[in-house]
Design a protein around this motif. Structure first.
Motif, PDB file in Angstrom:
ATOM      1  N   ALA B  46       0.707  -1.224  -0.298  1.00 43.60           N
ATOM      2  CA  ALA B  46      -0.027  -0.188   0.107  1.00 43.60           C
ATOM      3  C   ALA B  46       1.029   1.257   0.104  1.00 43.60           C
ATOM      4  CB  ALA B  46      -0.905   0.070   1.202  1.00 43.60           C
ATOM      5  N   THR B  47       1.998   1.220   0.739  1.00 42.40           N
ATOM      6  CA  THR B  47       2.734   2.418   0.768  1.00 42.40           C
ATOM      7  C   THR B  47       3.518   2.703  -0.652  1.00 42.40           C
ATOM      8  OG1 THR B  47       3.453   1.789   3.197  1.00 42.40           O
ATOM      9  CG2 THR B  47       4.932   3.281   1.969  1.00 42.40           C
ATOM     10  N   LEU B  48       4.106   1.820  -1.111  1.00 44.26           N
ATOM     11  CA  LEU B  48       4.642   1.722  -2.314  1.00 44.26           C
ATOM     12  C   LEU B  48       3.493   2.343  -3.385  1.00 44.26           C
ATOM     13  CD1 LEU B  48       7.050   1.011  -4.198  1.00 44.26           C
ATOM     14  CD2 LEU B  48       5.851  -1.282  -4.586  1.00 44.26           C
ATOM     15  N   PHE B 238      18.728   2.729  12.048  1.00 45.26           N
ATOM     16  CA  PHE B 238      17.671   3.489  11.318  1.00 45.26           C
ATOM     17  C   PHE B 238      16.338   3.436  11.947  1.00 45.26           C
ATOM     18  CE2 PHE B 238      20.860   2.979   7.969  1.00 45.26           C
ATOM     19  CZ  PHE B 238      20.542   4.053   7.313  1.00 45.26           C
ATOM     20  N   LYS B 239      16.285   2.412  13.013  1.00 45.27           N
ATOM     21  CA  LYS B 239      14.892   2.223  13.186  1.00 45.27           C
ATOM     22  C   LYS B 239      14.638   2.825  14.505  1.00 45.27           C
ATOM     23  CE  LYS B 239      13.997  -2.176  14.499  1.00 45.27           C
ATOM     24  NZ  LYS B 239      13.960  -3.406  14.763  1.00 45.27           N
ATOM     25  N   LEU B 240      15.541   3.217  15.317  1.00 48.65           N
ATOM     26  CA  LEU B 240      15.453   3.659  16.646  1.00 48.65           C
ATOM     27  C   LEU B 240      15.440   5.317  16.721  1.00 48.65           C
ATOM     28  CD1 LEU B 240      15.010   1.842  19.180  1.00 48.65           C
ATOM     29  CD2 LEU B 240      17.637   2.333  19.546  1.00 48.65           C
ATOM     30  N   VAL B 241      14.321   5.698  16.936  1.00 50.47           N
ATOM     31  CA  VAL B 241      14.133   7.169  16.979  1.00 50.47           C
ATOM     32  C   VAL B 241      13.274   7.648  18.302  1.00 50.47           C
ATOM     33  CG1 VAL B 241      14.365   7.441  14.510  1.00 50.47           C
ATOM     34  CG2 VAL B 241      12.102   7.226  15.513  1.00 50.47           C
ATOM     35  N   ASP B 242      13.123   6.956  19.177  1.00 49.37           N
ATOM     36  CA  ASP B 242      12.351   7.382  20.428  1.00 49.37           C
ATOM     37  C   ASP B 242      13.125   8.466  21.119  1.00 49.37           C
ATOM     38  OD1 ASP B 242      11.937   4.673  19.538  1.00 49.37           O
ATOM     39  OD2 ASP B 242      11.318   3.845  21.265  1.00 49.37           O
ATOM     40  N   GLN B 243      14.289   8.301  21.000  1.00 48.30           N
ATOM     41  CA  GLN B 243      15.010   9.492  21.801  1.00 48.30           C
ATOM     42  C   GLN B 243      14.744  10.613  21.251  1.00 48.30           C
ATOM     43  OE1 GLN B 243      16.417   7.040  19.894  1.00 48.30           O
ATOM     44  NE2 GLN B 243      18.074   7.792  19.014  1.00 48.30           N
ATOM     45  N   VAL B 281       9.247   4.118   1.369  1.00 48.77           N
ATOM     46  CA  VAL B 281       9.704   3.093   0.425  1.00 48.77           C
ATOM     47  C   VAL B 281      11.169   3.175   0.312  1.00 48.77           C
ATOM     48  CG1 VAL B 281       9.708   2.606  -1.849  1.00 48.77           C
ATOM     49  CG2 VAL B 281       7.747   3.079  -0.945  1.00 48.77           C
ATOM     50  N   THR B 282      11.843   4.386   0.432  1.00 50.12           N
ATOM     51  CA  THR B 282      13.239   4.697   0.555  1.00 50.12           C
ATOM     52  C   THR B 282      13.973   4.118   1.679  1.00 50.12           C
ATOM     53  OG1 THR B 282      12.725   6.780  -0.654  1.00 50.12           O
ATOM     54  CG2 THR B 282      15.109   6.228   0.119  1.00 50.12           C
ATOM     55  N   LEU B 283      13.401   3.906   2.841  1.00 48.17           N
ATOM     56  CA  LEU B 283      13.989   3.429   3.786  1.00 48.17           C
ATOM     57  C   LEU B 283      13.808   2.080   3.725  1.00 48.17           C
ATOM     58  CD1 LEU B 283      14.964   3.632   6.925  1.00 48.17           C
ATOM     59  CD2 LEU B 283      12.693   3.781   7.754  1.00 48.17           C
ATOM     60  N   ILE B 284      12.708   1.441   3.462  1.00 45.98           N
ATOM     61  CA  ILE B 284      12.700  -0.032   3.311  1.00 45.98           C
ATOM     62  C   ILE B 284      13.624  -0.483   2.230  1.00 45.98           C
ATOM     63  CG2 ILE B 284      11.220  -1.700   2.452  1.00 45.98           C
ATOM     64  CD1 ILE B 284       8.525  -0.332   3.392  1.00 45.98           C
ATOM     65  N   VAL B 290      20.485  -3.780   2.956  1.00 49.55           N
ATOM     66  CA  VAL B 290      21.402  -4.311   4.140  1.00 49.55           C
ATOM     67  C   VAL B 290      21.021  -5.843   4.403  1.00 49.55           C
ATOM     68  CG1 VAL B 290      21.939  -4.016   6.554  1.00 49.55           C
ATOM     69  CG2 VAL B 290      21.691  -1.887   5.138  1.00 49.55           C
ATOM     70  N   ALA B 291      20.001  -5.975   4.568  1.00 52.27           N
ATOM     71  CA  ALA B 291      19.669  -7.551   4.730  1.00 52.27           C
ATOM     72  C   ALA B 291      20.024  -8.345   3.513  1.00 52.27           C
ATOM     73  CB  ALA B 291      18.223  -7.477   4.982  1.00 52.27           C
TER      74      ALA B 291
END
Ligand SMILES: Nc1ncnc2c1ncn2[C@@H]1O[C@H](COP(=O)(O)OP(=O)(O)O)[C@@H](O)[C@H]1O
Ligand SMILES: [Mg+2]
Lengths: 332, 305
Positions: B46-48, B238-243, B281-284, B290-291
């Motif tokens: 859906a995002t794409l 890339f994932k951790l932004v809570d801070q 999409v860019t982030l994915i 990487v994976a």
């Protein structure tokens, strides 16, 4: 030439396990086997000689040099581990020359010695392989190669064949023995397999609960066991030990008993194990089981009454309480 | 040949049993598949899809092709947060890995108070990022925060650590390393404990020093673990932004903003959902790359057993 002398060495863990005041000597250029059931202290003894364990008390000398408090490397020994302890990320060649690299031996000499050793252990065509791509027997050879390339006068082995199948084990034990003689190294070899001990050793030390039960040549342990423990441990099937007089036990080996038509000790056949070359006949003698070895095939059905006979020179008497051999007594 | 004869003579009941087995297997997989499809696969598709449409605030959404992507490439903030993210990864990944390895080697030794040390190193991992961020917010508070009080006692002047674009990234990186290293230590510790002790003994018989053994045996044997950890650390960066939510809100002037936080802002502060979809999409794509590198390339190169 380097003999190993272990003098009144003790090592326990908080008073349990380990070994208690053991003393023995491994003559230069001979193969000494440490034999005994699991947990009797064989590995501990070997590791004390290697310097992988620190002694609590006592002294160890190698070639006349006191090594009691030296590091393993300073003792100038080589060692083969039960699990082989090969480096999984290094190939066969790199595993074998690991020690030479550590000691900074030059490339040319390294290559030359590697070639020689690879020939001896028959791995020349597998030098590029990783340990994971080798069979059990081949890994064993790599471990062997790593031990002999050091050209140390002392080689220690801890149950090196216990992970191999029976056929390979037989092959390797002949090979190790002839290698030891060819290179003239002093070898201390740990095993729980009495056949291995008997066939390879110049001298066998039988251990039990951290003590030395008997120290002698293989034929001495067989023909003159110092205790009922030795008597039972050496030989398959093991020696028959039955109650005799009030204070004694009588031992006689299955191969020294014969079945007779009349006279002899009355017995009842319980079962027969056919082994091919010979048969083991299990008999009941007044509630105790006695095994008899007979050459060839034996067709006695269970329940047959037979007589057992042996010669006086083949019997062994042991004290009932201490289990020690009673010398100079003849069974009446 | 033999197989074909076998299958021809295979009784009907056996084929039926196979079929029932397959149905059973699919039924067992169904719950997980439904969850994955609903909450992972469908949203990605859906995002794409949305990233190719206009926002449609006035009128219906229209297909605009790569327009959103063109806009993204012209967006200075996008480039800044991307750059921030790479700097952040570069600063935190190697540091936390090195620290994790150091701690693991240390607490793997037989030392007094080993369990306590292990627990101490692991504690930051147990804390939620929100809590960690609040704690460190206090450390970095100008003038009366822990850091400034300490520096003042040494005679230095106070500093607005999180308010200064030149220090804010470093401050956040230090905190994330503090939080993550203990977690990675556990993996190293597990790997260290599963390396057979005879290897060390064999090496010591050969006269290898501790450092030589570490360099030539331990470290290479830890390579699969290192790889696993680096991939995880990279993805986490890339994932951790809570801070950011607690400490800086991406400021000052986007100096500490990261890609995921920017996506959040675009989507839920500016309500520009199609642009947010484009960024997502860019982030994915970055994370997938990487994976993929791990699975396809590195796994093959670093594998021993
Ligand atoms: N590192 C150790 N810590 C505590 N006990 C040990 C250790 N190593 C050996 N032991 C004990 O010492 C005894 C002898 O062990 P070992 O020498 O390994 O026997 P084995 O003859 O089977 O090689 C065993 O009871 C064992 O439990
Ligand atoms: Mg042992």
């Amino acid at each position: 030439m380097s003999e190993i002398i272990v003098n009144a060495v003790s090592k326990t863990w908080g008073g349990v396990g380990g070994v208690e005041r053991i003393s023995f000597k491994a003559e230069a250029g001979t193969l000494l086997v440490l034999l005994g059931p699991s947990g009797c202290g064989k590995s501990t003894t070997l590791r004390l000689i290697a310097g992988l364990e620190e002694v609590d008390s006592g002294m160890i000398t190698i070639g006349g040099r006191d090594v009691t408090h030296l590091s393993p490397a300073e003792r100038r020994i080589s060692m083969v581990f039960q699990s082989y302890a090969l480096f999984p990320h290094l190939n066969v060649a790199e595993n074998i020359i690991f020690g030479l690299k550590v000691r900074g031996v030059g490339r040319a000499e390294r290559d030359e010695r590697l070639k020689k050793v690879a020939d001896i252990v028959g791995l020349s065509h597998l030098l590029e392989r990783k340990p994971s791509q080798l069979s059990g027997g081949q890994r064993q050879r790599v471990a062997l190669g790593r031990a002999i390339i050091a050209e140390a006068a002392i080689c220690l082995m801890d149950e090196p064949l216990s992970n191999l199948d029976a056929k390979l084990r037989h092959e390797m034990r002949t090979e190790i023995r002839s290698l030891q003689q060819r290179l003239g190294v002093t070898m201390v070899y740990v095993t729980h397999d009495q056949t291995e001990a008997m066939t390879m050793a110049d001298r066998v030390i039988l251990m039990r609960d951290g003590h030395i039960e008997q120290n002698g040549a293989p034929h001495e342990l067989y023909s003159e066991p110092a205790s009922d423990f030795t008597a039972r441990f050496i030989g398959t099937p093991s020696m028959n030990i039955i109650s005799w007089q009030d204070d004694a036990m009588l031992g006689v080996r299955p191969e020294h008993i014969s079945l007779v038509e009349r006279d002899g000790v009355p017995a009842t056949v319980k079962a027969v194990e056919y082994l091919g070359a010979d048969s083991i006949i299990l008999c009941d003698v007044k509630g105790e089981t006695v095994s008899v070895r007979q050459t060839g095939y034996c067709s006695l059905p269970a329940g047959t009454q037979v007589g057992l006979e042996w010669q006086n020179r083949h019997i062994h008497l042991f004290d009932r309480d201490s289990g020690k051999r009673l010398a100079g007594r003849v069974a009446a | 040949m033999v197989a074909s004869v076998m299958s021809a003579t295979e009784p009907k009941s056996a084929r039926r049993r196979n079929w029932v087995k397959s149905v059973n297997a699919w039924l067992l997989l169904l719950p997980a598949m439904v969850l994955l499809a609903t909450f992972t696969h469908y949203p990605i598709i859906a995002t794409l899809y949305h990233s190719f449409f206009s926002l449609g605030r006035s009128g219906p959404a229209e297909f605009v092709g790569l327009e959103n992507y063109r806009y993204m490439l012209d967006d200075d903030v996008f480039w800044q947060v991307l750059r921030n993210n790479f700097i952040f990864a570069l600063a935190t990944v190697p540091t936390s890995i090195a620290l994790a390895l150091l701690m693991a080697v240390w607490v793997d030794k037989k030392i007094v108070g080993r369990s306590f040390l292990r627990l101490a190193f692991f504690t930051p991992t147990v804390l939620p990022m929100i809590a960690v961020a609040n704690i460190w917010l206090f450390f970095y508070t100008p003038d009366y925060g822990l850091l400034d009080q300490f520096l003042k006692s040494l005679g230095f002047a106070g500093h607005n650590w999180l308010g200064d674009p030149s220090t804010v990234m470093t401050c956040l990186a230090v905190m994330v390393v503090w939080k993550e290293a203990g977690f990675f230590m556990i993996f190293y510790l597990a790997a260290l404990q599963s390396t057979p002790p005879e290897l060390k003994e064999a090496a010591s018989v050969e006269g290898a020093s501790r450092w030589y053994f570490f360099r030539r045996v331990t470290f290479p044997l830890l390579m699969p673990t290192t790889l696993f950890i680096s991939i995880n650390a990279l993805i986490n960066s890339f994932k951790l932004v809570d801070q950011l939510v607690i400490m800086t809100k991406g400021g000052p002037n986007n100096a500490s903003s990261l890609l995921l936080y920017y996506i959040y802002e675009v989507a839920f502060n500016f309500w520009d959902t199609t642009y947010a979809a484009t960024l997502t999409v860019t982030l994915i794509a970055i994370l997938a790359a990487v994976a993929l590198t791990k699975f396809v390339y590195l796994d093959r190169r670093i594998h021993y057993q």
